[in-house]
Design a protein around this motif. Structure first.
Motif, PDB file in Angstrom:
ATOM      1  N   PRO A  81       1.441   5.444  -2.277  1.00  0.00           N
ATOM      2  CA  PRO A  81       0.955   6.351  -3.326  1.00  0.00           C
ATOM      3  C   PRO A  81       1.352   5.905  -4.724  1.00  0.00           C
ATOM      4  O   PRO A  81       0.634   6.146  -5.697  1.00  0.00           O
ATOM      5  CB  PRO A  81       1.621   7.685  -2.959  1.00  0.00           C
ATOM      6  CG  PRO A  81       1.915   7.579  -1.501  1.00  0.00           C
ATOM      7  CD  PRO A  81       2.254   6.134  -1.274  1.00  0.00           C
ATOM      8  N   ASP A  82       2.517   5.231  -4.828  1.00  0.00           N
ATOM      9  CA  ASP A  82       2.949   4.707  -6.132  1.00  0.00           C
ATOM     10  C   ASP A  82       3.704   3.401  -5.893  1.00  0.00           C
ATOM     11  O   ASP A  82       4.222   3.159  -4.801  1.00  0.00           O
ATOM     12  CB  ASP A  82       3.831   5.717  -6.869  1.00  0.00           C
ATOM     13  CG  ASP A  82       5.089   6.071  -6.091  1.00  0.00           C
ATOM     14  OD1 ASP A  82       6.038   5.262  -6.078  1.00  0.00           O
ATOM     15  OD2 ASP A  82       5.120   7.146  -5.467  1.00  0.00           O
ATOM     16  N   PRO A  83       3.785   2.527  -6.891  1.00  0.00           N
ATOM     17  CA  PRO A  83       4.355   1.194  -6.667  1.00  0.00           C
ATOM     18  C   PRO A  83       5.856   1.184  -6.431  1.00  0.00           C
ATOM     19  O   PRO A  83       6.372   0.256  -5.778  1.00  0.00           O
ATOM     20  CB  PRO A  83       3.999   0.445  -7.954  1.00  0.00           C
ATOM     21  CG  PRO A  83       3.756   1.500  -8.970  1.00  0.00           C
ATOM     22  CD  PRO A  83       3.196   2.673  -8.237  1.00  0.00           C
TER      23      PRO A  83
ATOM     24  N   TYR B 284       0.852  -1.187   0.000  1.00  0.00           N
ATOM     25  CA  TYR B 284       0.000   0.000   0.000  1.00  0.00           C
ATOM     26  C   TYR B 284       0.891   1.242   0.000  1.00  0.00           C
ATOM     27  O   TYR B 284       1.696   1.437   0.916  1.00  0.00           O
ATOM     28  CB  TYR B 284      -0.893   0.009   1.240  1.00  0.00           C
ATOM     29  CG  TYR B 284      -1.902  -1.117   1.289  1.00  0.00           C
ATOM     30  CD1 TYR B 284      -3.195  -0.953   0.799  1.00  0.00           C
ATOM     31  CD2 TYR B 284      -1.558  -2.354   1.839  1.00  0.00           C
ATOM     32  CE1 TYR B 284      -4.121  -1.976   0.844  1.00  0.00           C
ATOM     33  CE2 TYR B 284      -2.479  -3.395   1.882  1.00  0.00           C
ATOM     34  CZ  TYR B 284      -3.751  -3.199   1.384  1.00  0.00           C
ATOM     35  OH  TYR B 284      -4.657  -4.227   1.432  1.00  0.00           O
TER      36      TYR B 284
ATOM     37  N   PHE C  47      -0.026  -4.494  -5.650  1.00  0.00           N
ATOM     38  CA  PHE C  47       0.008  -3.082  -5.259  1.00  0.00           C
ATOM     39  C   PHE C  47      -1.407  -2.531  -5.087  1.00  0.00           C
ATOM     40  O   PHE C  47      -2.291  -2.806  -5.891  1.00  0.00           O
ATOM     41  CB  PHE C  47       0.759  -2.266  -6.316  1.00  0.00           C
ATOM     42  CG  PHE C  47       0.688  -0.785  -6.100  1.00  0.00           C
ATOM     43  CD1 PHE C  47       1.376  -0.186  -5.055  1.00  0.00           C
ATOM     44  CD2 PHE C  47      -0.089   0.023  -6.942  1.00  0.00           C
ATOM     45  CE1 PHE C  47       1.300   1.192  -4.855  1.00  0.00           C
ATOM     46  CE2 PHE C  47      -0.166   1.393  -6.751  1.00  0.00           C
ATOM     47  CZ  PHE C  47       0.530   1.972  -5.695  1.00  0.00           C
ATOM     48  N   ARG C  48      -1.591  -1.738  -4.019  1.00  0.00           N
ATOM     49  CA  ARG C  48      -2.829  -1.020  -3.796  1.00  0.00           C
ATOM     50  C   ARG C  48      -2.484   0.452  -3.534  1.00  0.00           C
ATOM     51  O   ARG C  48      -1.674   0.750  -2.651  1.00  0.00           O
ATOM     52  CB  ARG C  48      -3.597  -1.593  -2.585  1.00  0.00           C
ATOM     53  CG  ARG C  48      -4.019  -3.037  -2.734  1.00  0.00           C
ATOM     54  CD  ARG C  48      -5.174  -3.180  -3.696  1.00  0.00           C
ATOM     55  NE  ARG C  48      -5.657  -4.554  -3.760  1.00  0.00           N
ATOM     56  CZ  ARG C  48      -5.179  -5.490  -4.565  1.00  0.00           C
ATOM     57  NH1 ARG C  48      -4.190  -5.179  -5.407  1.00  0.00           N
ATOM     58  NH2 ARG C  48      -5.668  -6.712  -4.549  1.00  0.00           N
ATOM     59  N   GLU C  49      -3.093   1.342  -4.298  1.00  0.00           N
ATOM     60  CA  GLU C  49      -2.753   2.765  -4.173  1.00  0.00           C
ATOM     61  C   GLU C  49      -3.365   3.369  -2.922  1.00  0.00           C
ATOM     62  O   GLU C  49      -4.549   3.154  -2.616  1.00  0.00           O
ATOM     63  CB  GLU C  49      -3.234   3.521  -5.407  1.00  0.00           C
ATOM     64  CG  GLU C  49      -2.819   4.986  -5.412  1.00  0.00           C
ATOM     65  CD  GLU C  49      -3.229   5.683  -6.692  1.00  0.00           C
ATOM     66  OE1 GLU C  49      -2.982   6.898  -6.810  1.00  0.00           O
ATOM     67  OE2 GLU C  49      -3.807   5.010  -7.587  1.00  0.00           O
TER      68      GLU C  49
END
Length: 230
Positions: free
Chosen positions: A22-24, A20, A40-42
């Motif tokens: 803001p970006d991967p 988790y 990935f989860r934003e």
């Protein structure tokens, strides 16, 4: 169970990391050689700092910040029994990623994990500790450390290696150990829930495939096999 059996058992217990942030970033790439799946989860703006959850067979194992996870990927230098050098975070990460295969481990990562398990044995002060150094040359820098372990605790300490004979007071020495020729290992059977084992097979000069476990049955299997092959 052979030392390699720990790695095989870990492969069957694949974990999933959910990242988790803001970006991967490059976290997924850095785990590509590990026995884990990374998704990935934003995170929305203004949310918590980047973190990772760990699952095994859809069961939640725990969560850790990405900052803490960096400690595992680039571990601190560890001196014997100096708690300031190996932080509690490192031990907690090892337990969280128990039975995870790391297909590309450096000597620095292995040494930090070895120190964590030696410290675990030191704090327990009793039990059976088998350590494989592969060669006499690798054992030599650790001679004082293991003499201290044997002299200042009630541990039954065994060292395995291939090469010339060495004399170590209060330590059982296994020369030309079959397991030590192929594996770097630490296996500790101590009181209560202190059992642990690390097994790594060398792939290149500074590249190992390895796994660690806190499963008492797996630890017992490693100890049985290294004793039989000593």
């Amino acid at each position: 169970m052979s030392p390699g059996g720990v790695i095989e058992a870990a492969i069957e217990r694949r974990k999933t990391l959910v990242h988790y942030a803001p970006d991967p970033g490059d976290l997924s790439e850095r785990f590509v050689a590990r026995n884990v799946d990374v998704t990935f989860r934003e995170l929305p703006p203004g949310g918590p700092g980047p973190f990772v959850t760990v699952r095994e067979d859809d069961d939640f194992q725990g969560a850790v910040s990405v900052e803490s996870l960096e400690v595992l990927l680039a571990p601190p230098h560890a001196s014997a029994f100096d708690h300031d050098d190996v932080s509690p975070t490192y031990g907690a990460l090892l337990e969280l990623l128990d039975d995870t295969v790391f297909a590309s481990l450096s000597r620095r990562q292995l040494l930090a994990t070895t120190r964590e398990f030696e410290d675990r044995a030191w704090r327990a002060g009793d039990g059976l500790l088998h350590v494989g150094f592969q060669t006499t040359e690798a054992l030599e820098p650790q001679r004082a450390l293991y003499r201290r372990l044997a002299a200042e605790t009630d541990l039954d300490v065994h060292v395995h290696f291939t090469g010339d004979s060495v004399d170590l007071d209060d330590i059982t020495v296994h020369e030309d150990s079959e397991c030590a020729a192929d594996y770097w290992f630490v296996a500790f059977d101590g009181p209560d829930d202190s059992q642990c084992a690390l097994v790594a097979e060398q792939r290149d000069e500074n590249d190992y495939e390895g796994a660690w476990t806190y499963d008492p049955d797996l630890v017992a299997g490693v100890l049985e096999d290294v004793t039989a092959g000593a």
